[in-house]
Design a protein around this motif. Structure first.
Motif, PDB file in Angstrom:
ATOM      1  N   MET A   6     -69.591  51.177 -61.091  1.00  0.00           N
ATOM      2  CA  MET A   6     -69.034  49.911 -60.673  1.00  0.00           C
ATOM      3  C   MET A   6     -69.031  49.784 -59.148  1.00  0.00           C
ATOM      4  SD  MET A   6     -67.835  47.018 -61.727  1.00  0.00           S
ATOM      5  CE  MET A   6     -67.874  47.371 -63.440  1.00  0.00           C
ATOM      6  N   ILE A   7     -68.849  50.893 -58.483  1.00  0.00           N
ATOM      7  CA  ILE A   7     -68.784  50.831 -57.016  1.00  0.00           C
ATOM      8  C   ILE A   7     -70.136  50.426 -56.426  1.00  0.00           C
ATOM      9  CG2 ILE A   7     -69.285  53.262 -56.535  1.00  0.00           C
ATOM     10  CD1 ILE A   7     -66.996  52.965 -54.376  1.00  0.00           C
ATOM     11  N   HIS A   8     -71.222  50.831 -57.083  1.00  0.00           N
ATOM     12  CA  HIS A   8     -72.550  50.464 -56.572  1.00  0.00           C
ATOM     13  C   HIS A   8     -72.782  48.955 -56.707  1.00  0.00           C
ATOM     14  CE1 HIS A   8     -73.633  54.576 -55.892  1.00  0.00           C
ATOM     15  NE2 HIS A   8     -73.357  54.886 -57.151  1.00  0.00           N
ATOM     16  N   ALA A   9     -72.341  48.384 -57.807  1.00  0.00           N
ATOM     17  CA  ALA A   9     -72.468  46.937 -57.980  1.00  0.00           C
ATOM     18  C   ALA A   9     -71.625  46.195 -56.953  1.00  0.00           C
ATOM     19  CB  ALA A   9     -72.047  46.547 -59.396  1.00  0.00           C
ATOM     20  N   HIS A  10     -70.441  46.729 -56.659  1.00  0.00           N
ATOM     21  CA  HIS A  10     -69.557  46.088 -55.680  1.00  0.00           C
ATOM     22  C   HIS A  10     -70.158  46.137 -54.279  1.00  0.00           C
ATOM     23  CE1 HIS A  10     -65.795  44.561 -54.155  1.00  0.00           C
ATOM     24  NE2 HIS A  10     -65.701  45.565 -53.303  1.00  0.00           N
ATOM     25  N   VAL A  11     -70.629  47.300 -53.881  1.00  0.00           N
ATOM     26  CA  VAL A  11     -71.214  47.446 -52.545  1.00  0.00           C
ATOM     27  C   VAL A  11     -72.479  46.601 -52.419  1.00  0.00           C
ATOM     28  CG1 VAL A  11     -72.301  49.079 -50.961  1.00  0.00           C
ATOM     29  CG2 VAL A  11     -70.199  49.712 -52.124  1.00  0.00           C
TER      30      VAL A  11
ATOM     31  N   TYR B 200     -69.779  35.748 -54.513  1.00  0.00           N
ATOM     32  CA  TYR B 200     -68.326  35.877 -54.358  1.00  0.00           C
ATOM     33  C   TYR B 200     -67.691  36.260 -55.692  1.00  0.00           C
ATOM     34  CZ  TYR B 200     -68.558  33.140 -49.952  1.00  0.00           C
ATOM     35  OH  TYR B 200     -68.828  32.682 -48.694  1.00  0.00           O
ATOM     36  N   LEU B 201     -68.134  35.602 -56.750  1.00  0.00           N
ATOM     37  CA  LEU B 201     -67.594  35.908 -58.079  1.00  0.00           C
ATOM     38  C   LEU B 201     -67.907  37.343 -58.492  1.00  0.00           C
ATOM     39  CD1 LEU B 201     -68.391  32.580 -59.962  1.00  0.00           C
ATOM     40  CD2 LEU B 201     -66.191  33.334 -59.040  1.00  0.00           C
ATOM     41  N   ALA B 202     -69.112  37.798 -58.177  1.00  0.00           N
ATOM     42  CA  ALA B 202     -69.473  39.185 -58.485  1.00  0.00           C
ATOM     43  C   ALA B 202     -68.609  40.163 -57.694  1.00  0.00           C
ATOM     44  CB  ALA B 202     -70.951  39.420 -58.193  1.00  0.00           C
ATOM     45  N   ILE B 203     -68.358  39.846 -56.432  1.00  0.00           N
ATOM     46  CA  ILE B 203     -67.503  40.699 -55.605  1.00  0.00           C
ATOM     47  C   ILE B 203     -66.093  40.744 -56.178  1.00  0.00           C
ATOM     48  CG2 ILE B 203     -66.403  40.905 -53.339  1.00  0.00           C
ATOM     49  CD1 ILE B 203     -68.973  39.648 -52.171  1.00  0.00           C
TER      50      ILE B 203
ATOM     51  N   THR C 138     -66.130  42.781 -59.646  1.00  0.00           N
ATOM     52  CA  THR C 138     -66.268  44.236 -59.507  1.00  0.00           C
ATOM     53  C   THR C 138     -65.095  44.836 -58.741  1.00  0.00           C
ATOM     54  OG1 THR C 138     -67.659  43.926 -57.533  1.00  0.00           O
ATOM     55  CG2 THR C 138     -68.782  44.206 -59.653  1.00  0.00           C
ATOM     56  N   GLY C 139     -64.646  44.151 -57.698  1.00  0.00           N
ATOM     57  CA  GLY C 139     -63.496  44.636 -56.935  1.00  0.00           C
ATOM     58  C   GLY C 139     -62.228  44.624 -57.764  1.00  0.00           C
ATOM     59  N   GLY C 140     -62.028  43.582 -58.536  1.00  0.00           N
ATOM     60  CA  GLY C 140     -60.862  43.513 -59.418  1.00  0.00           C
ATOM     61  C   GLY C 140     -60.885  44.590 -60.484  1.00  0.00           C
ATOM     62  N   HIS C 141     -62.056  44.850 -61.019  1.00  0.00           N
ATOM     63  CA  HIS C 141     -62.189  45.902 -62.032  1.00  0.00           C
ATOM     64  C   HIS C 141     -61.854  47.269 -61.441  1.00  0.00           C
ATOM     65  CE1 HIS C 141     -63.481  48.561 -65.037  1.00  0.00           C
ATOM     66  NE2 HIS C 141     -64.623  48.022 -65.380  1.00  0.00           N
ATOM     67  N   MET C 142     -62.374  47.547 -60.262  1.00  0.00           N
ATOM     68  CA  MET C 142     -62.080  48.828 -59.607  1.00  0.00           C
ATOM     69  C   MET C 142     -60.600  48.923 -59.235  1.00  0.00           C
ATOM     70  SD  MET C 142     -65.372  49.775 -57.244  1.00  0.00           S
ATOM     71  CE  MET C 142     -64.921  48.616 -55.999  1.00  0.00           C
ATOM     72  N   LEU C 143     -60.041  47.832 -58.727  1.00  0.00           N
ATOM     73  CA  LEU C 143     -58.637  47.831 -58.336  1.00  0.00           C
ATOM     74  C   LEU C 143     -57.734  48.069 -59.540  1.00  0.00           C
ATOM     75  CD1 LEU C 143     -56.622  47.421 -56.013  1.00  0.00           C
ATOM     76  CD2 LEU C 143     -56.627  44.987 -56.561  1.00  0.00           C
ATOM     77  N   ALA C 144     -58.041  47.433 -60.649  1.00  0.00           N
ATOM     78  CA  ALA C 144     -57.243  47.643 -61.863  1.00  0.00           C
ATOM     79  C   ALA C 144     -57.318  49.091 -62.325  1.00  0.00           C
ATOM     80  CB  ALA C 144     -57.718  46.698 -62.961  1.00  0.00           C
ATOM     81  N   GLY C 145     -58.495  49.684 -62.228  1.00  0.00           N
ATOM     82  CA  GLY C 145     -58.646  51.088 -62.612  1.00  0.00           C
ATOM     83  C   GLY C 145     -57.857  52.022 -61.712  1.00  0.00           C
TER      84      GLY C 145
END
Length: 118
Positions: free
Chosen positions: A1-6, A42-45, A48-55
């Protein structure tokens, strides 16, 4: 997920500057297309950021969650500033303070992402 976010925020930064230059050159239709693609990024950011933050927030091993929240808020500020700067450029306006806040926010987001949350 971090690769998609970056990848998504890196592409968004590049697309932001391209769109800004297109608005500066009054390339009407091209700039609108790039701006819409940027909004999808923006939506992708956010996703992915929300998913990582929730984790991270549900991880019991992470005691200090403050830097996570700060980076999330700074990320939202970055997206907002990018949109404000582009809309002002589209209207022919320009505010130096928005650029100052943009660069400060960018440095802080990168600092939190690569130094603090390492």
């Amino acid at each position: 997920m971090i690769h998609a976010h970056v990848t998504s925020w890196f592409l968004a930064l590049i697309l932001f500057f391209v769109t800004y230059m297109l608005y500066k050159k009054n390339a009407g239709k091209k700039s609108k297309i790039f701006h819409m693609i940027l909004r999808v990024l923006y939506l992708a950011i956010l996703a992915t950021g929300g998913h990582m933050l929730a984790g991270y927030l549900t991880d019991p091993g992470i005691v200090n969650k403050g830097p996570l929240i700060i980076k999330g808020v700074l990320g939202l500020v970055m997206i907002g500033l990018m949109e404000i700067i582009l809309v002002q450029r589209k209207r022919g306006e320009g505010r130096l303070m928005n650029w100052v806040f943009f660069w400060i926010s960018l440095v802080l987001v990168l600092f939190y992402g690569y130094i603090v949350l390492r």
